[in-house]
Motif scaffolding. Structure first.
Motif, short mmCIF file in Angstrom:
data_model
loop_
_atom_site.label_atom_id
_atom_site.label_comp_id
_atom_site.label_asym_id
_atom_site.label_seq_id
_atom_site.Cartn_x
_atom_site.Cartn_y
_atom_site.Cartn_z
N GLN A 217 0.81 -1.22 0.00
CA GLN A 217 0.00 0.00 0.00
C GLN A 217 0.85 1.27 0.00
OE1 GLN A 217 0.17 -2.33 2.30
NE2 GLN A 217 -0.17 -1.61 4.41
N ILE A 218 2.13 1.15 0.35
CA ILE A 218 3.02 2.32 0.31
C ILE A 218 3.29 2.73 -1.13
CG2 ILE A 218 5.38 3.10 0.79
CD1 ILE A 218 5.33 1.49 3.34
N GLY A 219 3.37 1.75 -2.03
CA GLY A 219 3.61 2.06 -3.44
C GLY A 219 5.08 1.94 -3.81
N THR A 220 5.57 2.91 -4.57
CA THR A 220 6.91 2.83 -5.15
C THR A 220 8.00 3.24 -4.16
OG1 THR A 220 6.51 5.02 -6.07
CG2 THR A 220 6.19 3.15 -7.53
N ASP A 221 9.17 2.67 -4.36
CA ASP A 221 10.34 2.98 -3.53
C ASP A 221 11.46 3.47 -4.46
OD1 ASP A 221 12.47 3.11 -1.82
OD2 ASP A 221 12.15 1.15 -0.89
N TRP A 222 11.38 4.76 -4.82
CA TRP A 222 12.37 5.30 -5.75
C TRP A 222 13.74 5.44 -5.12
CZ3 TRP A 222 10.45 4.03 -9.90
CH2 TRP A 222 9.16 4.37 -10.32
N LEU A 223 13.81 5.64 -3.80
CA LEU A 223 15.11 5.72 -3.14
C LEU A 223 15.91 4.45 -3.40
CD1 LEU A 223 17.18 6.95 -1.17
CD2 LEU A 223 15.92 5.82 0.68
N ARG A 224 15.31 3.31 -3.12
CA ARG A 224 16.00 2.04 -3.25
C ARG A 224 16.29 1.69 -4.71
NH1 ARG A 224 19.31 -1.57 -0.70
NH2 ARG A 224 18.60 -3.74 -0.86
N SER A 225 15.32 1.93 -5.58
CA SER A 225 15.43 1.40 -6.94
C SER A 225 16.26 2.26 -7.88
CB SER A 225 14.03 1.20 -7.54
OG SER A 225 13.33 2.43 -7.60
N LYS A 226 16.41 3.56 -7.58
CA LYS A 226 17.04 4.45 -8.55
C LYS A 226 18.29 5.20 -8.07
CE LYS A 226 13.06 5.65 -11.47
NZ LYS A 226 13.69 5.47 -12.79
N ASN A 227 18.64 5.10 -6.80
CA ASN A 227 19.64 6.02 -6.29
C ASN A 227 20.92 5.39 -5.77
OD1 ASN A 227 18.49 8.88 -6.41
ND2 ASN A 227 16.75 7.69 -5.64
N ALA A 228 21.25 4.21 -6.27
CA ALA A 228 22.56 3.64 -5.94
C ALA A 228 23.65 4.54 -6.50
CB ALA A 228 22.68 2.23 -6.52
N PRO A 229 24.83 4.58 -5.88
CA PRO A 229 25.92 5.41 -6.41
C PRO A 229 26.21 5.07 -7.88
CG PRO A 229 26.47 4.62 -4.22
CD PRO A 229 25.20 3.90 -4.61
N GLY A 230 26.23 6.09 -8.71
CA GLY A 230 26.54 5.89 -10.12
C GLY A 230 25.37 5.48 -10.98
N PHE A 231 24.14 5.46 -10.42
CA PHE A 231 22.99 5.01 -11.19
C PHE A 231 22.44 6.08 -12.13
CE2 PHE A 231 20.37 1.03 -10.07
CZ PHE A 231 21.49 0.23 -10.18
#
Length: 334
Positions: A217-231
């Motif tokens: 129910q929280i939905g998307t997790d853009w921190l985890r999925s898009k913000n690795a170093p160099g991504f």
């Protein structure tokens, strides 16, 4: 990696672009680069030994005229060949705004692919329905914008480390807008006046972590999925807006190991550059040097059933903005 000269064609549209470069064992510096590959150190030209590209963008109105004059008088100045330098991400932004679900064909494909189990209508009918939804969305809805981290940015020729935890790393090549004048609650008609220029971004995403599985129910997790170093490989150049005739008529092309995977015009955007910038400015104050990523067209890895792995080479280009090349390297699990 030190830049390799392109073919005989110009590096980018227009007479000059901005870059952040460094030589061996020397700190990075802001540079004016000519389309034929000559470099002018802007620290000397601006009389500021600590100058950065972001500093140049802070007073873009006067800086743009000054850079134009420098480029026009380049033959009388001491320059060095671009091939001597390493090319970094062209700017360190304070904020990164990212637009999702913004290419018509891409979203139509997603709509058709994610049909309900009991929807047995022909594909043509479902595509027509999706197209009608896209038209209505463009006319009545708002862009979808979220926040990225500057720490995810890397250079246009740097290796990209694929984290051991990223089970489904994917590519998303995008046109990136570079802000040159502060923008807060600007209209779409005003928005392009706040744009200094354009560059290329590859907004890598781990598809496996886009959605939270512990609490759906929280939905998307853009921190985890898009913000690795160099991504977020960025660059190589910031091409001034005045050298880009129409940001709504550029070709976005990504090749994986030489094979074309994405190839679409920015004219396929549901919300154009001006509307995305305007929308972001309604909630946040956009600052000089900030990035606004405008979304990625159809053709990512999930579409092809082929995700990124160790050794893959990505080549991304946008008309008039140059080419970035990055190699994927698996993180050492040990």
């Amino acid at each position: 990696m030190f830049v390799k000269s392109e073919a005989a064609s110009a590096l980018f549209a227009g007479p000059f672009a901005l870059a952040t470069l460094s030589a061996q064992d020397e700190p990075a510096f802001p540079a004016l680069v000519t389309a034929d590959g000559r470099v002018l150190d802007l620290r000397a030209a601006f009389g500021d030994g600590n100058l950065t590209v972001r500093d140049v963008l802070v007073d873009w109105d006067s800086a743009a005229a000054r850079l134009k004059a420098l480029a026009e008088g380049i033959d009388g100045r001491e320059t060095r060949p671009l091939a001597r330098f390493r090319v970094h991400a062209p700017v360190e932004p304070r904020q990164v705004f990212q637009s999702g679900a913004n290419y018509r064909q891409h979203v139509i494909d997603l709509h058709v692919a994610h049909r309900a189990p009991d929807d047995d209508r022909p594909e043509e009918e479902r595509r027509a329905e999706a197209a009608e939804i896209m038209d209505r969305r463009a006319a009545e809805d708002l862009p979808y914008v979220f926040i990225g981290l500057p720490s995810a940015i890397t250079g246009p020729y740097d290796d990209v480390v694929l984290p051991a935890w990223a089970a489904q790393p994917d590519w998303e090549l995008e046109l990136a807008v570079v802000i040159g004048r502060p923008a807060y609650r600007v209209t779409a008609e005003e928005a392009l006046r706040h744009v200094a220029g354009y560059t290329i971004a590859n907004d890598l995403t781990d598809r496996a972590t886009v959605f939270r599985r512990d609490m759906p129910q929280i939905g998307t997790d853009w921190l985890r999925s898009k913000n690795a170093p160099g991504f977020t490989p960025l660059g190589p150049w910031i091409v001034p807006a005045g050298s880009v005739a129409d940001p709504g008529d550029l070709r976005v092309t990504l090749k994986l190991n030489g094979e074309t995977m994405q190839d679409e015009s920015t004219g396929d955007m549901i919300f154009d550059v001006a509307r995305v910038v305007s929308y972001a400015s309604q909630s946040a104050r956009l600052l000089p040097g900030d990035l606004v990523l405008t979304g990625s067209p159809a053709g990512n890895g999930m579409h092809w059933g082929r995700l990124l792995r160790d050794g893959d080479v990505l080549e991304g280009s946008v008309t008039g903005l140059g080419v970035q090349r990055t190699r994927c390297v698996a993180e050492d699990a040990s």
